[in-house]
Every structure is written in C-alpha cells, then in structure tokens.
Motif scaffolding. Structure first.
Motif, PDB file in Angstrom:
ATOM      1  N   ARG A   1       0.811  -1.219   0.000  1.00 18.51           N
ATOM      2  CA  ARG A   1       0.000   0.000   0.000  1.00 18.51           C
ATOM      3  C   ARG A   1       0.846   1.273   0.000  1.00 18.51           C
ATOM      4  N   SER A   2       2.047   1.197   0.534  1.00 16.19           N
ATOM      5  CA  SER A   2       2.880   2.399   0.602  1.00 16.19           C
ATOM      6  C   SER A   2       3.347   2.879  -0.772  1.00 16.19           C
ATOM      7  N   TRP A   3       3.197   2.025  -1.782  1.00 19.42           N
ATOM      8  CA  TRP A   3       3.563   2.456  -3.133  1.00 19.42           C
ATOM      9  C   TRP A   3       2.604   3.501  -3.676  1.00 19.42           C
ATOM     10  N   HIS A   4       1.366   3.458  -3.243  1.00 15.96           N
ATOM     11  CA  HIS A   4       0.347   4.307  -3.886  1.00 15.96           C
ATOM     12  C   HIS A   4      -0.736   4.658  -2.865  1.00 15.96           C
ATOM     13  N   VAL A   5      -0.771   5.918  -2.427  1.00 18.09           N
ATOM     14  CA  VAL A   5      -1.780   6.391  -1.474  1.00 18.09           C
ATOM     15  C   VAL A   5      -2.765   7.284  -2.214  1.00 18.09           C
ATOM     16  N   LEU A   6      -4.055   6.954  -2.072  1.00 21.91           N
ATOM     17  CA  LEU A   6      -5.100   7.665  -2.812  1.00 21.91           C
ATOM     18  C   LEU A   6      -5.933   8.547  -1.883  1.00 21.91           C
ATOM     19  N   GLY A   7      -6.818   9.336  -2.516  1.00 22.21           N
ATOM     20  CA  GLY A   7      -7.832  10.079  -1.770  1.00 22.21           C
ATOM     21  C   GLY A   7      -7.562  11.545  -1.569  1.00 22.21           C
ATOM     22  N   LEU A   8      -6.436  12.068  -2.071  1.00 18.28           N
ATOM     23  CA  LEU A   8      -6.099  13.461  -1.797  1.00 18.28           C
ATOM     24  C   LEU A   8      -6.937  14.440  -2.608  1.00 18.28           C
TER      25      LEU A   8
ATOM     26  N   GLN B   1      -1.650  11.923   7.629  1.00 17.91           N
ATOM     27  CA  GLN B   1      -0.457  12.653   7.209  1.00 17.91           C
ATOM     28  C   GLN B   1       0.753  11.734   7.110  1.00 17.91           C
ATOM     29  N   LYS B   2       0.881  10.803   8.044  1.00 22.66           N
ATOM     30  CA  LYS B   2       2.033   9.894   8.015  1.00 22.66           C
ATOM     31  C   LYS B   2       1.991   8.986   6.793  1.00 22.66           C
ATOM     32  N   ASP B   3       0.773   8.604   6.350  1.00 20.05           N
ATOM     33  CA  ASP B   3       0.652   7.775   5.158  1.00 20.05           C
ATOM     34  C   ASP B   3       1.040   8.561   3.913  1.00 20.05           C
ATOM     35  N   VAL B   4       0.641   9.832   3.884  1.00 24.91           N
ATOM     36  CA  VAL B   4       0.978  10.687   2.735  1.00 24.91           C
ATOM     37  C   VAL B   4       2.491  10.868   2.641  1.00 24.91           C
ATOM     38  N   GLU B   5       3.115  11.148   3.765  1.00 23.48           N
ATOM     39  CA  GLU B   5       4.554  11.406   3.758  1.00 23.48           C
ATOM     40  C   GLU B   5       5.368  10.149   3.457  1.00 23.48           C
ATOM     41  N   ALA B   6       4.850   8.981   3.835  1.00 20.63           N
ATOM     42  CA  ALA B   6       5.593   7.728   3.620  1.00 20.63           C
ATOM     43  C   ALA B   6       5.352   7.123   2.243  1.00 20.63           C
ATOM     44  N   ALA B   7       4.387   7.633   1.492  1.00 23.26           N
ATOM     45  CA  ALA B   7       4.010   7.026   0.212  1.00 23.26           C
ATOM     46  C   ALA B   7       5.029   7.321  -0.874  1.00 23.26           C
TER      47      ALA B   7
END
Length: 616
Positions: free
Chosen positions: A553-560, A568-574
């Motif tokens: 999942r960290s390769w591609h974070v959706l929903g922005l 925020q941590k998911d966005v920064e780690a993606a």
C-alpha cells in the motif's frame, strides 16, 4: 469707572474659568473615544471601566441574559473581565459571574494546548443559582490589537455574539408564526422592528469584531422583546409543531444545497482554469515560431531501449504532466535512465512539446506523441471508439432530451468521451518494443525513487497495482451490475478492487494473455451499458480479473482529491500520492491541506507561469 472694572473682571472669570476647569478632564479623555470617528454611535457608559478588556468570565448555561453564553454550548464561549454592565432599559443591572482567584485550582492543558482552569462562581442576578467547577477559556491578550485573534486562538474561538444574534432571529421567527403572538399586534410590531434591527446589524458582519458599536444594545433589546413573548406563550404544543416545521424546512434546504454543491463541484472540476488555458496558448504560439530542427526533443535513441525505465503518461494538462515528470526525476537516483512517454491530443501537442523543450527535466528523456497519429487506433479496431462516436453515447453525456440520462453526475463526465482515457488498454500497441512500463496518471506526485518497481516479480500477472480492499466502495459490486447474470456468474462481488494511477504493466505477459482482446470482448458486451456504467476502472477490473498482482500500500496512497481523512504519516511515507477525485491541486477548489505536496514541484518563477498569472 469702578463699574467698568467690575464688568471686565466678571468677563475674565467667565472666559478663563471654563478653560481651567475642563483642560485636565479633556487631557485624560478615555482612550476608547479616540477611536470613534464622526458619525459613529458612541455607547452610553457609566464609567470608563465598562470598556476595558475582559479577562475571564464564566457564563451559566441556564442564564437568560443575552450577554451570557454557556461554555458548554456547542463549544462556544466568550472570555471577559470582572465587569458590571450598565443598567438596562428596565433599570436592572446585569451582573456576571466572575472568577475568584482564591478559588482557582491548578491549571490543566487541553489536547490542543489551550490552558483551562476550574473555578467556583456564583451569579447574583435574577434567578441565578450557584455554579461550581466551570471552565474558563483563555482570554485575549491585553496587548493584542482589537479585532485580531492570537495565533493560539485562531480557528478555535468562535464568534459567540454573531451566533447569539442568529439564535435570536430563529426564536423571533418562531414567535411570529404562533397564533398566540398574532393576537397581540403591539408585540408583533415591536418584534418585527427588532428583527429588522438585528438583520441590519448582521448584514455585513461575519465576526464579532465586525459588529457595530451599538450591537450590544440591539442584542439586549431583542432579548427583552423575546422575554415579553414568553409571558404570553401558553401552548407548548404549538411551539413544538412550529419548531418541527422549521427543522424539516432546514433539512430540505440542506438537501437542495448539497445537490447544488455537488453539481457546481462537478462543473468546476471539468472547467479549465484561465491560467492553464493561457499557458497552452503561449506555449503553442512559441512552438510554431521555432524552426523544424528546433522542435525535436533530445535523446531519441533511448525511446525504445528496454533496459531503461519507461513511464507511460496520457494527459492534455501541461502543468500537471510537468509536476509528474519533475517529481519523478527529482527522486530518481539515476535520472538519465528514465524515459517518459507522453501522449496528448492534437490541441495540446505543440504546447506539451514546447514545455519540455523550454524546461528539460535534468538528464531524463521525454517523448511527446499525438494520439491523432495512431492510425491503427480506429473504430474498426477499437469497440470503444465506435461506441464513443455513437449518437446514444453523446446524448447520454450531454443529457439530450431524446436520451435516458443517469442522474448520477459522476457517470456523465464528458472526459469519458475522449479516447485519451482508454489508451491505457493499448499499451503493447503504443510501445511494441518495450517489455515493462509504469503507468502514471497526471494527478499524481512521486515522492520516492520508483526504479524498484521494475524489479518486482509479478508472478505471471500482467498488472501490478495497490488494492483498495480497505475502502468498501472499491469492491467489485460497487462498479459492476451483479443483477446481470453474465456478471454474477463470472465475478465475485466482494473481490478487492485496485487503483489506477500508478501501475506496473508486464507487456510480455499482456501479449501472452491477449489482454487487449479480453478488453474488446467485454466492451462489445457492454454496448448498451448494462454491465457497468461509463469509465475505465470497471472495464479495468474486468479486463485484468485474475491478472493483477497486489503491491504494498505504501507504493500508492489515494484520496487526496476528495478526502480530508488521509493520514499525514501515510501521505509522507508514500512513494506516489494520488489526487483522485474532483478537488485537483491545480484548481481553486483543491484542498489546501494537500496542495503543498503538489506545488513543491512547480517553479512559479518560470516565465510562462508568471506571464499567465499562475501563482501558488
């Protein structure tokens, strides 16, 4: 002679005495008068102390005083100092419950850093009862300029007096509609006057600091009028019915406004901003002013080298494409090994090419192609092209009176009329000499080096994508019509969906499994749109059924582009963040919370952007 001297002496006394007597009081004029301009209403005050900055007041919840607001009332509170208000019209003084220093307990701190303290207070006004353990919110600093909030209180302290006025208007409208009030014409006339006064007071005010000087007087006057009405109201059932009608009416208005908001958001999302239109025109003009030899992008020998890292990007948005390329190259460990294949339409071909001629992305290679030059892509080969050109499809999108239209605007977005949206199903035909490509949407931002994607073993699958099982609306049954036997017999309604936007495609496996033929087969079956609505994701879920390899999942974070709840941590780690949805970062309606992740890769000092007034 003596009489004349006496007259002169008396005249001197009458002239000099006022000057001597009033010079000192004028020199000590209250500071609040210095800020009042001619024409402003000067409040009637008993003493200068009445206008001093308040410092800490507790308002009882059951108070009928219009100046008193409970600190528990929807989080609204007003901080004030130890003050006695001037007498009201009826001569009654309004006493506030004051914090006592000797009763304070140790201060504590809330989650957002606001300091609160517990005090014991009592109110001495009419009908008051003892109150204990009330919370006093932090007050505005005395050194702070009037009309400005401290950074600490910004966005947290509500405009309580504005809300009081609005609550009073609601109460007044309820009272005006009651039969018991209509029998008292004098009260009705007075209440209507008060309503007009309050509406004029709120006409241009959105914050407490914007209210006129006499706002407090109007607030008290309305409260006194409403108090008169309470004495005549005996029928509680009538009040309840009236409030219920208000509630139902408000619900209906909310529904209408939400529908209108959805429509306007869809319109805004489809509209090309003026700055981007200007950018395309300027780039196109400059491109055709170049000689033919100057119109060629460098490194053409790398375009078909399978040992390099190739990206496929289909877009008609120059600035969005530039952000994708810039962010990818910025994080690449070896930029000269990365090749970007951009396909755009005839209208934006020159502009897209001119941008990368003027702004070459470091040592990376860029190719720009015109979809109109793909002569093999025609209606005899592609079923979707034949369908897009049909009269029924055009009527469906543009809501012709002769066609049945779906009420869901999401499915009627005219972007689906463009073949650009369906090019992702023809990757082997577009890149016949490549064996693996990474597909990127134009509304993504790359935050890490993507070269490890080429080393992932897809285990015989064609499509490497991040699954969206965590989102209930990304299951198969949200996209496909499982009431159709053909769909129900072939697919699992609870199967995990996956996301377009950042995908790894093994083109060798694609050719082995005849994926393009699978796509054509299902497109022909969906000619009447009974299997799924329009769009490419339902077609992709079907085409790559049992041929998709799940990536981390960290390769591609959706929903922005639609959700404020992305961590925020998911966005920064993606590795890649995706602004899927209507709220694109280049639009004014884009969410400011995530816009910086996109704008960091835009050079707003670039000449073309300055000329077109494109700013952060």
């Amino acid at each position: 002679m003596v009489g004349r001297k006496l007259v002169l002496f008396l005249l001197c006394i009458s002239v000099v005495a006022p000057i001597v007597l009033y010079t000192d009081p004028l020199a000590t004029q209250p500071s609040y008068l210095a800020d009042i301009h001619l024409g402003d209403e000067i409040p009637t005050l008993k003493s200068v102390d009445a206008v001093r900055e308040p410092s800490g007041i507790v308002y009882p919840e059951n108070s009928t005083n219009p100046d008193q607001i409970s600190v528990h009332d929807s989080g609204r509170a007003v901080a004030s100092n130890t003050t006695t208000l001037p007498s009201g019209k009826n001569g009654d003084r309004k006493n506030r419950v004051l914090s006592q220093d000797n009763n304070q307990t140790a201060p504590s701190e809330t989650d957002d850093g606001a300091v609160i303290r517990q005090v014991t207070s009592r109110e001495t006004s009419e009908g008051a009862t003892a109150m204990e353990s009330q919370t006093v919110l932090p007050t505005q600093s005395r050194n702070q300029k009037p009309g400005k909030r401290s950074k600490r209180d910004s966005g947290r302290m509500p405009d309580a007096k504005i809300q009081q006025f609005r609550d009073q208007l609601m109460k007044a409208k309820v009272s005006l509609g009651l039969s018991s009030s209509k029998s008292n014409p004098e009260f009705i006339r007075e209440l209507k006057e008060r309503v007009k006064d309050v509406e004029r007071t709120l006409a241009y005010a959105t914050e407490d600091t914007e209210l006129p000087i006499n706002a407090q007087e109007k607030l008290e006057a309305m409260e006194q009028t409403l108090a008169k009405g309470k004495q005549t109201q005996q029928d509680c059932c009538a009040v309840v019915k009236k409030l219920r009608r208000f509630y139902l009416s408000a619900e209906e208005q909310l529904r209408v406004h939400k529908k209108r908001e959805l429509f306007l958001t869809q319109v805004a999302a489809k509209t090309l901003p003026r700055g981007l239109h200007c950018l395309s025109l300027r780039l196109t003009t400059d491109y055709y002013s170049l000689d033919s030899c100057q119109q060629q992008l460098p490194n053409r020998d790398k375009l078909e080298n399978p040992r390099l890292y190739h990206y496929a990007l289909f877009s008609d948005n120059v600035l969005a494409t530039a952000v994708v390329v810039n962010s990818t190259v910025f994080h690449a460990k070896d930029p000269q090994s990365h090749v970007f294949h951009i396909v755009t339409d005839k209208l934006n071909y020159a502009a897209m090419k001119m941008w990368f001629l003027a702004n070459p992305p470091a040592k990376a290679t860029v190719q720009v192609q015109n979809v109109e030059e793909f002569t093999w892509l025609n209606s005899s080969y592609s079923p979707v092209l034949k369908q897009l050109a049909s009269r029924s499809m055009i009527d469906y999108y543009f809501r012709s009176q002769h066609a049945k239209s779906d009420q869901n605007l999401k499915f009627r977005n005219p972007k689906y009329l463009s073949i650009m949206n369906h090019l992702r199903f023809y990757l082997p035909e577009i890149f016949p000499k490549l064996n693996k490509v990474v597909f990127l949407d134009d509304d993504v931002v790359v935050q890490k080096d993507l070269t490890p994607l080429w080393a992932i073993d897809l285990k015989g699958k064609v499509n490497g994508a991040v699954e969206t099982c965590g989102e209930s609306f990304h299951r198969f049954d949200r996209y496909l019509n499982f009431s159709n036997p053909l769909i129900a017999e072939t697919f699992d309604p609870h199967a995990c969906g996956w996301a377009y936007g950042m995908n790894v495609f093994d083109l060798d496996e694609w050719k082995k499994q005849n994926i393009t033929d699978v796509y054509h087969h299902w497109q022909n079956l969906n000619d009447d749109r009974q299997l799924w609505k329009l769009g490419t994701l339902p077609a992709g879920l079907i085409t790559f059924w049992n041929s998709t390899y799940p990536l981390e999942r960290s390769w591609h974070v959706l929903g922005l582009g639609y959700s404020l709840n992305v961590e925020q941590k998911d966005v920064e780690a993606a590795a890649v963040i995706h602004y899927n949805g209507n709220l694109k970062p280049w639009l004014e309606i884009g969410m400011t919370k995530y816009r910086n992740f996109w704008s960091n890769y835009v050079d707003y000092n670039q000449a073309y952007l300055r000329d077109c007034n494109i700013n952060p």
